[in-house]
Motif scaffolding. Structure first.
Motif, PDB file in Angstrom:
ATOM      1  N   ARG A 111       0.815  -1.225   0.000  1.00  0.00           N
ATOM      2  CA  ARG A 111       0.000   0.000   0.000  1.00  0.00           C
ATOM      3  C   ARG A 111       0.847   1.273   0.000  1.00  0.00           C
ATOM      4  O   ARG A 111       0.307   2.383  -0.092  1.00  0.00           O
ATOM      5  CB  ARG A 111      -0.922  -0.015   1.224  1.00  0.00           C
ATOM      6  CG  ARG A 111      -2.209   0.802   1.077  1.00  0.00           C
ATOM      7  CD  ARG A 111      -3.076   0.690   2.328  1.00  0.00           C
ATOM      8  NE  ARG A 111      -3.547  -0.663   2.532  1.00  0.00           N
ATOM      9  CZ  ARG A 111      -4.756  -1.109   2.232  1.00  0.00           C
ATOM     10  NH1 ARG A 111      -5.638  -0.283   1.691  1.00  0.00           N
ATOM     11  NH2 ARG A 111      -5.097  -2.358   2.477  1.00  0.00           N
ATOM     12  N   TYR A 114       0.346   4.349  -2.358  1.00  0.00           N
ATOM     13  CA  TYR A 114      -0.991   4.950  -2.387  1.00  0.00           C
ATOM     14  C   TYR A 114      -1.405   5.515  -1.026  1.00  0.00           C
ATOM     15  O   TYR A 114      -2.250   6.418  -0.969  1.00  0.00           O
ATOM     16  CB  TYR A 114      -2.000   3.910  -2.870  1.00  0.00           C
ATOM     17  CG  TYR A 114      -1.559   3.288  -4.174  1.00  0.00           C
ATOM     18  CD1 TYR A 114      -1.756   3.954  -5.382  1.00  0.00           C
ATOM     19  CD2 TYR A 114      -0.885   2.072  -4.197  1.00  0.00           C
ATOM     20  CE1 TYR A 114      -1.306   3.404  -6.582  1.00  0.00           C
ATOM     21  CE2 TYR A 114      -0.434   1.514  -5.389  1.00  0.00           C
ATOM     22  CZ  TYR A 114      -0.648   2.189  -6.580  1.00  0.00           C
ATOM     23  OH  TYR A 114      -0.179   1.648  -7.756  1.00  0.00           O
ATOM     24  N   ALA A 115      -0.810   5.004   0.056  1.00  0.00           N
ATOM     25  CA  ALA A 115      -1.152   5.490   1.393  1.00  0.00           C
ATOM     26  C   ALA A 115      -0.002   6.233   2.055  1.00  0.00           C
ATOM     27  O   ALA A 115      -0.223   7.109   2.886  1.00  0.00           O
ATOM     28  CB  ALA A 115      -1.581   4.315   2.285  1.00  0.00           C
ATOM     29  N   SER A 205      -5.154   0.903  -4.074  1.00  0.00           N
ATOM     30  CA  SER A 205      -4.404   0.748  -2.825  1.00  0.00           C
ATOM     31  C   SER A 205      -3.224  -0.195  -2.984  1.00  0.00           C
ATOM     32  O   SER A 205      -2.401  -0.307  -2.074  1.00  0.00           O
ATOM     33  CB  SER A 205      -5.319   0.243  -1.703  1.00  0.00           C
ATOM     34  OG  SER A 205      -5.821  -1.054  -1.994  1.00  0.00           O
ATOM     35  N   SER A 219      -9.612   0.015  -2.914  1.00  0.00           N
ATOM     36  CA  SER A 219     -10.094   0.149  -1.534  1.00  0.00           C
ATOM     37  C   SER A 219     -10.805   1.476  -1.357  1.00  0.00           C
ATOM     38  O   SER A 219     -10.305   2.520  -1.801  1.00  0.00           O
ATOM     39  CB  SER A 219      -8.917   0.079  -0.548  1.00  0.00           C
ATOM     40  OG  SER A 219      -8.141  -1.085  -0.731  1.00  0.00           O
TER      41      SER A 219
END
Length: 356
Positions: A111, A114-115, A205, A219
């Motif tokens: 992740r 993207y996070a 994600s 997500s």
């Protein structure tokens, strides 16, 4: 932190001061799940697992504070009970690392692109320094992390600056819906598609490629995930199989991670495929490339540099060392930081950079 708990820190202080007086190195260790990671292991063992436990957790504030010896499984179980999680998805390597080791290593899972990376979720830390004083950096709320943030400096330092005794982390709510898609694509087409989708308002994600298949995880809110599925297409993977696949990737349990020679190459996500032999695994939407049996060390690193990236020798040996050689200016900065935080050179010498 009274009573028996305090005695743990008192013992560590005595060990640190004794090491400084004698010029003896200390090898900081949580659970040892990342003993393979780094340049070398040297010094008398200082086991950090005794200082453990979740010190503070406010689900409504999306912040958790834990002592360095707290196991990742304990922390994730506490978060799961409130439908929250660590969005940077730290790898456990089939074991149960401590949160101190997780932050000291600074590694992130699928992740990450993207996070955010591990360091992006560190709000505050406590550090037991070379003079045995307990220093506090950052805090437990987002407004306290403005300016030059030393807490994030410790993330990925592999313990060469001191003992991370406590860490406060930002956590996130679990997505309302997740769906994994699988498409049969060659690797170059997969990387191109990952970058194209990343430029669109899609709830990506994770995006990875291995053995002829591109895997895309979506997500977020159910309507957004369903609309993205229709736009991307491909096979919809059932939740159980998808979770098993992403867990294997996150925790480095796929067969490629058992190869005798494995390179971890970090590149701009849109960089073309490197002309290397052997097996390829793509993660982070193209920004992380795992190359097994890729050939000569110098060739791997030269090609990575030309593409704007770096190459880390994950498994096997490299004459140049495990980590990509530092640029002179960066190496100078590392030496100055080490001299400032650890003037006696007692903490994990040579673990991150040879000679430090």
């Amino acid at each position: 932190m009274p009573g028996a708990d305090q005695s743990v820190l008192d013992e560590w202080r005595e060990r640190i001061l004794a090491a400084a007086r004698a010029g003896t190195a200390l090898r900081l260790r949580g659970s040892g799940t990342k003993d393979f990671y780094g340049e070398s292991l040297a010094g008398e063992l200082l086991d950090l697992s005794a200082w453990h436990g979740i010190f503070d957790y406010e689900p409504a504030e999306l912040v958790i504070t834990a002592r360095c010896g707290t196991r990742l499984s304990e922390l994730e179980a506490a978060l799961s009970s409130h439908e929250q999680f660590l969005a940077f998805e730290p790898p456990a390597f089939g074991a149960d690392p401590t949160i101190g080791g997780v932050i000291a290593a600074g590694l992130s899972g699928p992740r990450r692109m993207y996070a955010g990376a591990a360091r992006d979720f560190v709000l505050g830390t406590r550090l037991l320094g070379a003079d045995a004083e307990l220093l506090r950096f950052g805090g437990q709320v987002m407004k306290n992390v403005a300016g030059f943030d030393l807490s994030r400096l410790l993330c990925g330092s592999l313990g060469i600056l001191g003992v991370i005794t406590e860490v406060s982390l930002k956590v996130l709510p679990r997505p309302r819906m997740e769906q994994t898609l699988r498409l049969e694509l060659p690797p170059a087409a997969a990387v191109e598609s990952f970058n194209r989708w990343a430029a669109l308002p899609l709830p990506l994600s994770a995006a990875a490629w291995w053995q002829g298949s591109a895997w895309i995880r979506l997500s977020g809110a159910a309507p957004a995930v369903r609309a993205a599925c229709e736009r991307i297409g491909g096979e919809r993977v059932d939740a159980s199989s998808a979770q098993a696949w992403w867990d294997a990737l996150r925790h480095c349990r796929m067969p490629i991670f058992e190869r005798d020679s494995l390179w971890r190459v970090s590149l701009p996500p849109a960089a073309p495929l490197l002309p290397l032999a052997g097996e390829l695994l793509v993660d982070w939407g193209g920004a992380l490339r795992w190359h097994a049996d890729a050939g000569e060390d110098a060739a791997v690193r030269t090609l990575a540099e030309r593409a704007g990236g770096t190459a880390l020798c994950w498994r096997g040996r490299s004459p140049q060392g495990r980590f990509h050689p530092l640029a002179p200016a960066v190496a100078t900065l590392h030496r100055r930081l080490k001299a400032r935080f650890d003037p006696h050179g007692i903490f994990n010498p040579g673990r991150l950079v040879a000679g430090l």
